[in-house]
Design a protein around this motif. Structure first.
Motif, PDB file in Angstrom:
ATOM      1  N   HIS A 296       0.672  -1.127   0.077  1.00 10.65           N
ATOM      2  CA  HIS A 296       0.097   0.072   0.104  1.00 10.65           C
ATOM      3  C   HIS A 296       0.854   1.078   0.155  1.00 10.65           C
ATOM      4  O   HIS A 296       0.473   2.006   0.473  1.00 10.65           O
ATOM      5  N   GLY A 297       2.057   1.337  -0.793  1.00  9.32           N
ATOM      6  CA  GLY A 297       2.985   2.500  -0.871  1.00  9.32           C
ATOM      7  C   GLY A 297       3.797   2.491   0.191  1.00  9.32           C
ATOM      8  O   GLY A 297       4.553   3.626   0.294  1.00  9.32           O
ATOM      9  N   ILE A 298       3.667   1.662   1.204  1.00 12.59           N
ATOM     10  CA  ILE A 298       4.618   2.026   2.437  1.00 12.59           C
ATOM     11  C   ILE A 298       5.584   0.732   2.788  1.00 12.59           C
ATOM     12  O   ILE A 298       5.299  -0.362   2.158  1.00 12.59           O
ATOM     13  N   ASP A 299       7.001   1.236   2.904  1.00 11.27           N
ATOM     14  CA  ASP A 299       7.867   0.168   3.010  1.00 11.27           C
ATOM     15  C   ASP A 299       8.182  -0.462   4.255  1.00 11.27           C
ATOM     16  O   ASP A 299       8.065   0.138   5.274  1.00 11.27           O
ATOM     17  N   TYR A 300       8.242  -1.457   4.199  1.00 13.58           N
ATOM     18  CA  TYR A 300       8.647  -2.554   5.739  1.00 13.58           C
ATOM     19  C   TYR A 300       9.623  -3.420   5.644  1.00 13.58           C
ATOM     20  O   TYR A 300       9.985  -3.980   4.544  1.00 13.58           O
ATOM     21  N   ILE A 301      10.416  -3.422   6.842  1.00 13.75           N
ATOM     22  CA  ILE A 301      11.369  -4.255   6.979  1.00 13.75           C
ATOM     23  C   ILE A 301      11.048  -5.306   8.391  1.00 13.75           C
ATOM     24  O   ILE A 301      10.712  -4.709   9.166  1.00 13.75           O
ATOM     25  N   ARG A 302      11.089  -6.318   8.145  1.00 14.50           N
ATOM     26  CA  ARG A 302      10.750  -7.322   9.256  1.00 14.50           C
ATOM     27  C   ARG A 302      12.001  -7.443  10.196  1.00 14.50           C
ATOM     28  O   ARG A 302      13.152  -7.794   9.729  1.00 14.50           O
ATOM     29  N   VAL A 303      11.716  -7.176  11.468  1.00  7.50           N
ATOM     30  CA  VAL A 303      12.729  -7.027  12.436  1.00  7.50           C
ATOM     31  C   VAL A 303      12.382  -8.158  13.752  1.00  7.50           C
ATOM     32  O   VAL A 303      11.202  -8.430  13.936  1.00  7.50           O
ATOM     33  N   ALA A 304      13.305  -8.813  13.925  1.00  5.04           N
ATOM     34  CA  ALA A 304      13.283  -9.824  14.851  1.00  5.04           C
ATOM     35  C   ALA A 304      13.348  -9.264  16.229  1.00  5.04           C
ATOM     36  O   ALA A 304      14.043  -8.207  16.763  1.00  5.04           O
ATOM     37  N   SER A 305      12.249  -9.690  17.393  1.00  4.02           N
ATOM     38  CA  SER A 305      12.251  -9.216  18.835  1.00  4.02           C
ATOM     39  C   SER A 305      11.820 -10.446  19.510  1.00  4.02           C
ATOM     40  O   SER A 305      11.464 -11.499  19.055  1.00  4.02           O
ATOM     41  N   PRO A 306      12.003 -10.143  20.933  1.00  2.33           N
ATOM     42  CA  PRO A 306      11.643 -11.179  21.755  1.00  2.33           C
ATOM     43  C   PRO A 306      10.301 -11.785  21.657  1.00  2.33           C
ATOM     44  O   PRO A 306      10.197 -13.054  21.905  1.00  2.33           O
ATOM     45  N   ASP A 307       9.174 -11.101  21.165  1.00  2.00           N
ATOM     46  CA  ASP A 307       7.925 -11.597  20.858  1.00  2.00           C
ATOM     47  C   ASP A 307       7.818 -12.175  19.665  1.00  2.00           C
ATOM     48  O   ASP A 307       6.475 -12.556  19.199  1.00  2.00           O
ATOM     49  N   GLY A 308       8.937 -12.180  18.777  1.00  2.00           N
ATOM     50  CA  GLY A 308       8.733 -12.575  17.392  1.00  2.00           C
ATOM     51  C   GLY A 308       8.873 -11.609  16.331  1.00  2.00           C
ATOM     52  O   GLY A 308       8.899 -10.472  16.800  1.00  2.00           O
ATOM     53  N   PRO A 309       8.874 -11.915  15.043  1.00  2.00           N
ATOM     54  CA  PRO A 309       9.204 -10.833  14.143  1.00  2.00           C
ATOM     55  C   PRO A 309       8.256  -9.874  14.041  1.00  2.00           C
ATOM     56  O   PRO A 309       6.838 -10.260  14.086  1.00  2.00           O
ATOM     57  N   LEU A 310       8.628  -8.623  13.617  1.00  2.00           N
ATOM     58  CA  LEU A 310       7.533  -7.312  13.544  1.00  2.00           C
ATOM     59  C   LEU A 310       7.964  -6.889  12.106  1.00  2.00           C
ATOM     60  O   LEU A 310       8.967  -6.550  11.895  1.00  2.00           O
TER      61      LEU A 310
END
Length: 347
Positions: A296-310
């Motif tokens: 939807h026109g927005i760039d995302y990068i998946r980041v690892a966190s203690p609760d899982g990827p965000l």
């Protein structure tokens, strides 16, 4: 409760699960992770470089006269020693005729002196003439012989001047200008053509504030031909060059530098092309392009966190080459030490 009121929340829940929580929700673990660290990259400034020839030599007329032939035009390729024009001086033909007539006259005098010398040598054997008279005739004969030799040398000089009417290329290269036309009268030493004979290079004119930031042997990036960014390309498609000389004199607030790059032989002299030069270094957060997804026109990068990827929304900067590949700069959204999840098969 009607049946439709139960189906609508269930449908919304299914959509949220399919989209990973709208870009910020948790996702299943990916196949690989990459720890992000700030890396130093050159701070590049885009300028225009001008293509120049290392040497430009003039083809000059060696005698004065009228131009009767021109064998080249602007852009012609010439070889060293190739005849490119012809200058004719009509007076040279008259001078040659006069020199030839003078030689005939002196040869007649020489023949007469030889006859007189031979006759008196015979009379000397009979004791009719004195030795002094014979010496005088011998001197006259030698003078006449020397006069013939001098006249022949003068004729050779005139003949040589006539051959110098052919103007030859002083070096191999490309003709830049031909400032004369057929029938024009020129003097000895005037320029008939200018030839770019040296290797092509790029000359840069930079603001004075960058004088202390550039150094010899620094690597620069040269764009494709064309003044617009659309034609010149970007840093990922640029080819490397090397700063070979920085001139010590600053004129009108500009510092001059020369860049050596292969493959400029087909460029026009004084053609401009886009060049990126290093004027410092800065630390950036950069990721492989495949780590970025756009929804939807927005760039995302998946980041690892203690609760899982965000999925974290980011703002991207420029793309630059890195170790045979490319990296894209992340302006906001990530920090040094974050672990990003690269796309791959899920576990």
């Amino acid at each position: 409760m009607p049946r439709t009121t139960v189906l609508v929340p269930a449908l919304v829940l299914a959509l949220l699960l399919a989209e990973g929580g709208g870009g910020m929700g948790r996702a299943s673990a990916a196949a690989a992770e990459l720890t992000i660290t700030a890396i130093p990259v050159p701070e590049l400034k885009a300028v225009f470089g001008r293509v120049e020839s290392r040497t430009v030599v003039p083809a000059r007329a060696r005698i004065g006269g009228t131009i009767r032939q021109i064998g080249v035009t602007e852009g012609s390729e010439v070889k060293e020693g190739q005849a490119i024009a012809l200058v004719v001086d009509d007076k040279l033909a008259l001078e040659l005729n006069a020199a030839e007539a003078k030689i005939k006259e002196l040869r007649s005098q020489l023949a007469n002196a030889r006859t007189e010398l031979d006759r008196n040598q015979q009379l000397l054997t009979r004791g009719v003439v004195s030795q002094s008279r014979l010496d005088q005739l011998q001197t006259q004969f030698d003078v006449a012989a020397n006069q013939v030799a001098a006249a022949e040398a003068d004729k050779a000089v005139i003949a040589q001047r006539a051959t110098e009417g052919a103007i030859v290329a002083p070096a191999t290269g490309r003709v830049l200008t031909v400032p004369v036309t057929l029938g024009s009268v020129i003097l000895a030493g005037e320029e008939v053509a200018r030839i770019a004979s040296g290797q092509y290079y790029l000359r840069l004119s930079l603001p004075e504030r960058h004088a202390a930031d550039i150094k010899e042997n620094d690597t620069v990036l040269i764009g494709q031909r064309g003044l617009s960014p659309a034609k010149g390309g970007d840093r990922t498609t640029a080819r490397p060059g090397r700063i070979v000389k920085i001139y010590p004199e600053i004129s009108d607030g500009r510092v001059i530098a020369d860049v050596e790059v292969a493959g400029l032989g087909d460029y026009f002299v004084n053609e401009r092309t886009l060049v990126w030069i290093p004027v410092g270094r800065r630390a950036v957060i950069a990721v492989p392009p495949e780590a970025v997804t756009t929804r939807h026109g927005i760039d995302y990068i998946r980041v690892a966190s203690p609760d899982g990827p965000l999925d974290v929304a980011v703002i991207l900067g420029e793309t630059f080459p890195d170790n045979g590949g490319t990296r894209v700069e992340v302006l906001t959204g990530l920090k040094d030490g974050d672990r990003i999840v690269l796309p791959g098969s899920t576990k």
